[in-house]
Design an enzyme around this catalytic site. Structure first.
Site, PDB file in Angstrom:
ATOM      1  N   GLU A  40       0.841  -1.207   0.000  1.00 17.46           N
ATOM      2  CA  GLU A  40       0.000   0.000   0.000  1.00 17.46           C
ATOM      3  C   GLU A  40       0.872   1.252   0.000  1.00 17.46           C
ATOM      4  O   GLU A  40       0.549   2.246  -0.645  1.00 17.46           O
ATOM      5  CB  GLU A  40      -0.908   0.022   1.235  1.00 17.46           C
ATOM      6  CG  GLU A  40      -1.920  -1.082   1.307  1.00 17.46           C
ATOM      7  CD  GLU A  40      -3.057  -0.893   0.324  1.00 17.46           C
ATOM      8  OE1 GLU A  40      -2.810  -0.541  -0.840  1.00 17.46           O
ATOM      9  OE2 GLU A  40      -4.211  -1.130   0.721  1.00 17.46           O
ATOM     10  N   THR A  48      -6.169   7.263  -4.363  1.00 19.39           N
ATOM     11  CA  THR A  48      -6.030   7.154  -2.902  1.00 19.39           C
ATOM     12  C   THR A  48      -5.054   8.202  -2.378  1.00 19.39           C
ATOM     13  O   THR A  48      -5.305   8.865  -1.364  1.00 19.39           O
ATOM     14  CB  THR A  48      -5.595   5.728  -2.502  1.00 19.39           C
ATOM     15  OG1 THR A  48      -6.574   4.824  -3.019  1.00 19.39           O
ATOM     16  CG2 THR A  48      -5.499   5.560  -1.001  1.00 19.39           C
TER      17      THR A  48
HETATM   18  N1  HSE Z   1      -8.044   3.897   4.809  1.00 14.68           N
HETATM   19  C1  HSE Z   1      -7.615   4.181   3.487  1.00 14.68           C
HETATM   20  C2  HSE Z   1      -8.120   5.555   3.099  1.00 14.68           C
HETATM   21  C3  HSE Z   1      -8.164   3.162   2.555  1.00 14.68           C
HETATM   22  O1  HSE Z   1      -9.290   5.830   3.334  1.00 14.68           O
HETATM   23  O2  HSE Z   1      -7.355   6.343   2.550  1.00 14.68           O
HETATM   24  C4  HSE Z   1      -7.757   3.399   1.126  1.00 14.68           C
HETATM   25  O3  HSE Z   1      -8.278   2.395   0.334  1.00 14.68           O
END
Ligand code: HSE
Length: 313
Positions: free
Chosen positions: A131, A186
């Site tokens: 990630e 993201t």
């Molecule tokens: N928790 C993360 C966000 C998840 O909301 O940025 C991203 O998929």
């Protein structure tokens, strides 16, 4: 020792409102499959195929399978190369933890192949490196859900994770606005989240997140839904989802227990108790509300999924 294995990991939703970067829920809609083969040399080679392979990097430092693979090789102290084939079945950019599914499947597969006896906490830490490569932060909510299945709470430094089996009658409706997918979505969505949070907002989130966790622990879907609101990210991300507030209200009015942006969006997830509400009515109410905001959308109904598993090898 075998030199090849295949694994599968489901997609997921993250946050559930109040659990920003902490809560994840694995969803049985899409899954990535990963095949890993140990090779001679030290090179990591990634191939990507499958329905949603377009636009997915083959570069091991940019594909979310690469950094976990490198870290697992390091842990094993083996000087081997890898050929990783990613069958990309989870669409990216929708808020369904696409990169997390790949990272989780790769971590599951390679830790099995290398016969590493790692704890769930360690596995999640390693998967979250994928990630970091894709979104800039090593959040553990999506990878945790894809790895362990069910509802997960990923917390603390160093990371800890626990998974709770969701109530049997829990269903999810995911409605997605058909808007252009933002590049590096993201990463962009995370930039919208302010660095500081007022104490009274933190108090609201702690209370709501506790209600969600207690709801999962007790199998109380209404309690889960009651906590699905957020002060950390949603107030700033709602602008990325046309008609977010109307869609949320429409889902609640048609029987959803709770509604939030799914991960970094733009999909919206509604959780419901199938004994109390009809998921298709909830989905139609959501797509109608999108239409009233001049936005085409589609929805699907799904339920919680199991964790990542080895399919062969
Ligand atoms: N928790 C993360 C966000 C998840 O909301 O940025 C991203 O998929």
């Amino acid at each position: 020792m075998k030199d090849q294995a295949v694994s599968e990991a489901f997609c997921s939703t993250a946050n559930l409102g109040a659990g920003f970067d902490v809560f994840g829920l694995a969803l049985r809609k899409y899954s990535d499959k990963i095949s890993v083969r140990l090779t001679r040399g030290r090179k990591i080679r990634i191939l990507v195929q499958g329905e949603y392979s377009a636009g997915i990097s083959r570069d091991p430092s940019r594909n979310s399978a690469g950094p976990p693979a490198r870290e697992l090789l390091r842990e094993s102290r083996r000087a081997r190369g890898l050929e990783i084939v990613v069958e990309k079945n989870v669409p990216q950019g929708l808020g369904l933890g696409s990169s997390g599914s790949t990272a989780a499947a790769c971590t599951k597969c390679l830790s099995h192949l290398l016969q590493l006896e790692l704890s769930s906490d360690e596995l999640v830490r390693i998967a979250s490196l994928g990630e970091k490569a894709v979104s800039g932060t090593a959040h553990m909510d999506n990878v945790g859900a894809s790895l362990l299945g069910g509802f997960v709470i990923a917390y603390d430094e160093p990371p800890r994770i626990l998974s709770i089996r969701p109530p049997d009658s829990l269903q999810a409706v995911v409605a997605t606005p058909l808007i252009p997918i933002v590049e590096h979505k993201t990463r962009q969505a995370r930039r919208l989240v302010p660095a500081k949070l007022a104490t009274h907002k933190a108090i609201l989130n702690v209370g709501r997140a506790s209600a969600i966790a207690a709801g999962f622990a007790k199998g109380d879907i209404a309690r889960i839904g009651s906590g699905m609101m957020d002060e950390i990210a949603e107030p700033y991300r709602a602008q990325m989802v046309p008609g977010y507030h109307e869609v949320r209200e429409a889902a609640l009015a048609s029987g959803a227990a709770g509604v939030s942006i799914s991960g970094a969006g733009p999909s919206i997830i509604a959780l419901l108790d199938r004994r109390r509400a009809d998921p298709r009515s909830v989905g139609k109410a959501m797509t109608n509300a999108f239409s009233q905001n001049n936005t085409r959308s589609r929805f699907f109904v799904t339920e919680p999924a199991r964790g990542a598993r080895i399919l062969s090898g």
